[in-house]
Design an enzyme around this catalytic site. Structure first.
Site, PDB file in Angstrom:
ATOM      1  N   ASP A 142       0.817  -1.216   0.000  1.00 52.09           N
ATOM      2  CA  ASP A 142       0.000   0.000   0.000  1.00 52.09           C
ATOM      3  C   ASP A 142       0.850   1.265   0.000  1.00 52.09           C
ATOM      4  OD1 ASP A 142       0.954  -0.430   2.577  1.00 52.09           O
ATOM      5  OD2 ASP A 142      -1.012  -0.802   3.452  1.00 52.09           O
ATOM      6  N   ASN A 158      -7.650  -3.157  14.242  1.00 49.74           N
ATOM      7  CA  ASN A 158      -9.012  -3.555  13.853  1.00 49.74           C
ATOM      8  C   ASN A 158      -8.992  -4.721  12.869  1.00 49.74           C
ATOM      9  OD1 ASN A 158      -8.017  -2.320  11.586  1.00 49.74           O
ATOM     10  ND2 ASN A 158      -9.660  -0.809  11.371  1.00 49.74           N
ATOM     11  N   HIS A 201      -7.160  -4.896  10.108  1.00 48.53           N
ATOM     12  CA  HIS A 201      -6.883  -4.589   8.697  1.00 48.53           C
ATOM     13  C   HIS A 201      -5.560  -5.197   8.262  1.00 48.53           C
ATOM     14  CE1 HIS A 201      -4.945  -0.558   9.994  1.00 48.53           C
ATOM     15  NE2 HIS A 201      -3.997  -1.163   9.319  1.00 48.53           N
ATOM     16  N   GLU A 221      -9.650  -2.145   5.223  1.00 47.56           N
ATOM     17  CA  GLU A 221     -10.209  -1.803   6.520  1.00 47.56           C
ATOM     18  C   GLU A 221     -11.390  -2.695   6.905  1.00 47.56           C
ATOM     19  OE1 GLU A 221      -8.809  -0.030   8.619  1.00 47.56           O
ATOM     20  OE2 GLU A 221      -8.281   1.992   7.966  1.00 47.56           O
TER      21      GLU A 221
HETATM   22  C1  GLP Z   1      -0.560   0.262   8.548  1.00 49.96           C
HETATM   23  C2  GLP Z   1      -0.184  -0.558   7.321  1.00 49.96           C
HETATM   24  C3  GLP Z   1      -0.345  -2.038   7.565  1.00 49.96           C
HETATM   25  C4  GLP Z   1       0.308  -2.405   8.879  1.00 49.96           C
HETATM   26  C5  GLP Z   1      -0.381  -1.687  10.010  1.00 49.96           C
HETATM   27  C6  GLP Z   1       0.192  -2.026  11.376  1.00 49.96           C
HETATM   28  O1  GLP Z   1      -1.901   0.582   8.627  1.00 49.96           O
HETATM   29  N1  GLP Z   1      -0.911  -0.197   6.154  1.00 49.96           N
HETATM   30  O2  GLP Z   1       0.235  -2.743   6.484  1.00 49.96           O
HETATM   31  O3  GLP Z   1       0.226  -3.786   9.066  1.00 49.96           O
HETATM   32  O4  GLP Z   1      -0.223  -0.301   9.789  1.00 49.96           O
HETATM   33  O5  GLP Z   1       1.307  -1.234  11.632  1.00 49.96           O
HETATM   34  P1  GLP Z   1       2.340  -1.469  12.798  1.00 49.96           P
HETATM   35  O6  GLP Z   1       3.157  -2.626  12.388  1.00 49.96           O
HETATM   36  O7  GLP Z   1       3.139  -0.208  12.859  1.00 49.96           O
HETATM   37  O8  GLP Z   1       1.548  -1.725  14.033  1.00 49.96           O
END
Ligand code: GLP
Length: 246
Positions: free
Chosen positions: A67, A135, A137, A142
């Site tokens: 993404d 959540n 995702h 989402e």
């Molecule tokens: C973002 C990314 C996800 C990631 C998530 C969790 O929203 N788009 O790909 O898995 O954050 O992030 P973190 O690893 O910093 O908790």
């Protein structure tokens, strides 16, 4: 789904880094699906080290990222292109022309279509790395009433904006939209490895552990439909979700 509980997150990341090396040794031009966020950072540090030691050669590897924030230039320090360059690509012998991160400045629908092209051109990824949102995702798919199969433009939920605000000066600076790989691209990878750590992920991960239910309210549960999905968590999180260590 395959659960692996490690004593700590560093050891979960070590397992993922070694698996990536194994894949690349077997298939030097492997296509790797990569993720951002703080969770996979130790994986990238370890890959950089292994590459420096000559244990793995990324010169023919192709990558595609899950993404990108919409509206951020690749040079913006919070863009995912910048993250990938800083955390991995600048430290390994990969040809950046073979690395794909969606263009956050392009027309968003075109950027989404181009992302799917990158995912599927020459075959789906051999490997997909994932983190997970609080959540549930995955990428920026989402939680909600419906999920999209194709890559698409998504309005981020308030909980995601709040969770990612720590990387920006304040929540007001977090982009409201992103371009994300859809569920089809994620599930098309030959193998999927999801890393999770921390109490903030417990509700999402509990949904993976509890039963066979698949729900759009927790997008990560769709990994239950994948034949080769690995969930790597540390003992502290395993305890919170009622999973035995080992
Ligand atoms: C973002 C990314 C996800 C990631 C998530 C969790 O929203 N788009 O790909 O898995 O954050 O992030 P973190 O690893 O910093 O908790």
């Amino acid at each position: 789904m395959n659960f692996t509980v490690s004593p700590d997150h560093a050891q979960s990341c070590e397992k993922v880094a070694l698996r990536i090396c194994e894949i690349v040794r077997q298939k030097p031009n492997a296509k790797l699906g990569l993720a951002t966020g703080s969770t996979p950072e130790p994986v990238y540090r370890r890959l950089a080290q292994l590459c420096k030691e000559g244990a793995v050669d990324f010169s023919h590897v192709r990558t595609v990222n899950l993404d990108e924030y919409w509206g951020l230039a690749p040079t913006h320090p919070q863009s995912y292109r910048y993250y990938m360059d800083q955390n991995l690509f600048n430290h390994i012998n990969i040809d950046k022309a073979n690395t794909y991160v969606a263009d956050g400045l392009a027309d968003p629908d075109r950027a989404a279509a181009a992302l799917d092209e990158a995912v599927f051109a020459g075959g789906a990824p051999d490997f997909q790395l994932l983190g997970i949102g609080g959540n549930g995702h995955i990428a920026f798919n989402e939680a909600g009433e419906r999920l999209s199969a194709d890559s698409h433009v998504v309005a981020l939920t308030q909980s995601t904006i709040d969770a990612n605000a720590r990387f920006f000066e304040n929540a007001g600076q977090v982009p409201r939209k992103a371009i994300t790989m859809g569920m089809k691209g994620i599930l098309a990878a030959a193998e999927v490895w999801l890393l999770a750590s921390g109490a903030a992920k417990q509700n999402a991960v509990r949904g993976l552990v509890e039963d066979g239910a698949v729900t759009t309210q927790n997008p990560a549960t769709f990994l239950k439909l994948h034949q080769n999905a690995h969930i790597l968590i540390d003992e502290a999180l395993a305890k919170l979700v009622g999973l035995q260590g080992g």
